[in-house]
Design a protein around this motif. Sequence first.
Motif, mmCIF file in Angstrom:
data_model
loop_
_atom_site.group_PDB
_atom_site.id
_atom_site.type_symbol
_atom_site.label_atom_id
_atom_site.label_comp_id
_atom_site.label_asym_id
_atom_site.label_seq_id
_atom_site.Cartn_x
_atom_site.Cartn_y
_atom_site.Cartn_z
ATOM 1 N N GLY A 44 -12.031 -1.526 -0.565
ATOM 2 C CA GLY A 44 -10.855 -0.644 -0.526
ATOM 3 C C GLY A 44 -11.037 0.716 -1.018
ATOM 4 N N ILE A 45 -11.894 1.093 -1.729
ATOM 5 C CA ILE A 45 -12.228 2.568 -2.030
ATOM 6 C C ILE A 45 -12.938 3.160 -1.157
ATOM 7 C CG2 ILE A 45 -13.539 3.871 -3.916
ATOM 8 C CD1 ILE A 45 -13.006 1.849 -5.983
ATOM 9 N N ILE A 50 -12.195 7.435 3.292
ATOM 10 C CA ILE A 50 -12.225 7.826 4.488
ATOM 11 C C ILE A 50 -10.925 8.344 5.051
ATOM 12 C CG2 ILE A 50 -12.539 7.099 6.750
ATOM 13 C CD1 ILE A 50 -14.952 4.917 5.703
ATOM 14 N N TYR A 51 -10.074 7.467 4.646
ATOM 15 C CA TYR A 51 -8.583 8.025 5.149
ATOM 16 C C TYR A 51 -8.146 9.357 4.395
ATOM 17 C CZ TYR A 51 -3.647 8.393 5.941
ATOM 18 O OH TYR A 51 -2.528 8.781 6.414
ATOM 19 N N VAL A 52 -8.239 9.419 3.193
ATOM 20 C CA VAL A 52 -7.761 10.446 2.393
ATOM 21 C C VAL A 52 -8.333 11.679 2.773
ATOM 22 C CG1 VAL A 52 -7.482 11.548 0.094
ATOM 23 C CG2 VAL A 52 -6.650 9.119 0.599
ATOM 24 N N LEU A 53 -9.875 11.706 2.607
ATOM 25 C CA LEU A 53 -10.594 12.770 3.021
ATOM 26 C C LEU A 53 -10.425 13.319 4.228
ATOM 27 C CD1 LEU A 53 -13.945 12.207 1.148
ATOM 28 C CD2 LEU A 53 -11.950 13.724 0.468
ATOM 29 N N SER A 54 -10.166 12.432 5.289
ATOM 30 C CA SER A 54 -9.886 12.921 6.652
ATOM 31 C C SER A 54 -8.515 13.458 7.043
ATOM 32 C CB SER A 54 -10.109 11.661 7.782
ATOM 33 O OG SER A 54 -9.210 10.740 7.373
ATOM 34 N N THR A 55 -7.448 13.139 6.178
ATOM 35 C CA THR A 55 -6.289 13.769 6.395
ATOM 36 C C THR A 55 -5.855 14.773 5.532
ATOM 37 O OG1 THR A 55 -5.412 11.741 5.056
ATOM 38 C CG2 THR A 55 -5.414 11.494 7.255
ATOM 39 N N VAL A 61 -11.890 23.635 -4.476
ATOM 40 C CA VAL A 61 -12.569 22.677 -5.075
ATOM 41 C C VAL A 61 -11.229 21.731 -5.728
ATOM 42 C CG1 VAL A 61 -13.661 22.196 -7.438
ATOM 43 C CG2 VAL A 61 -14.581 23.868 -5.526
ATOM 44 N N GLN A 62 -10.258 22.173 -6.392
ATOM 45 C CA GLN A 62 -9.176 21.415 -6.751
ATOM 46 C C GLN A 62 -8.635 20.354 -5.748
ATOM 47 O OE1 GLN A 62 -5.838 23.804 -7.972
ATOM 48 N NE2 GLN A 62 -4.696 21.943 -8.981
ATOM 49 N N THR A 63 -8.373 20.721 -4.564
ATOM 50 C CA THR A 63 -7.958 19.938 -3.554
ATOM 51 C C THR A 63 -8.987 18.849 -3.084
ATOM 52 O OG1 THR A 63 -8.537 21.461 -1.669
ATOM 53 C CG2 THR A 63 -6.581 21.407 -2.581
ATOM 54 N N VAL A 64 -10.288 18.964 -3.386
ATOM 55 C CA VAL A 64 -11.237 18.103 -3.243
ATOM 56 C C VAL A 64 -11.239 17.300 -4.161
ATOM 57 C CG1 VAL A 64 -13.854 17.709 -3.115
ATOM 58 C CG2 VAL A 64 -12.772 19.552 -1.652
ATOM 59 N N PHE A 65 -11.247 17.438 -5.451
ATOM 60 C CA PHE A 65 -11.006 16.472 -6.492
ATOM 61 C C PHE A 65 -9.914 15.819 -6.421
ATOM 62 C CE2 PHE A 65 -14.372 19.438 -8.909
ATOM 63 C CZ PHE A 65 -15.249 18.379 -8.570
ATOM 64 N N MET A 66 -8.793 16.350 -6.240
ATOM 65 C CA MET A 66 -7.611 15.629 -6.223
ATOM 66 C C MET A 66 -7.448 14.721 -4.917
ATOM 67 S SD MET A 66 -4.677 15.555 -7.448
ATOM 68 C CE MET A 66 -3.078 14.723 -7.396
ATOM 69 N N ALA A 67 -8.112 14.880 -4.077
ATOM 70 C CA ALA A 67 -8.329 14.073 -2.752
ATOM 71 C C ALA A 67 -9.190 12.747 -3.217
ATOM 72 C CB ALA A 67 -8.920 14.557 -1.542
ATOM 73 N N ILE A 68 -10.282 13.034 -4.026
ATOM 74 C CA ILE A 68 -11.156 11.978 -4.353
ATOM 75 C C ILE A 68 -10.580 11.191 -5.479
ATOM 76 C CG2 ILE A 68 -13.282 11.472 -5.826
ATOM 77 C CD1 ILE A 68 -14.339 14.118 -4.259
#
Length: 108
Positions: A44-45, A50-55, A61-68
């Motif tokens: 699930g993770i 895959i979905y969140v990082l691709s969309t 850096v802040q948006t990368v950490f928020m996406a993760i």
Amino acid sequence: MDILEYIKPELLILIPVLYIIGMGIKKANFIANKWIPLILGGCGIVLSIIYVLSTSPLNSVQTVFMAIFTALTQGILVSGVSVYANQIFKQFANKDTDKEETGNTEQK
């Protein structure tokens, strides 16, 4: 409190997908049942990442950490709901079996 309020609508499809993966693992009989929820959590993770990082726009850096963070949280939630759905299904199946067994012994 409705847990489905916290899951992104586009990730709801992962719930039946994880359920089917779990049923496949259980039928394969090469992994102990106690490990299936952890495997589904990992799946699930990974699928959520895959979905969140691709969309998501990954501009800083802040948006990368928020996406993760979002992906990890969503993955845990969809995995939890999938395992919960399996347990609910088992409970209803056991109640039907118990009623049939009780009914059969009373008729004898």
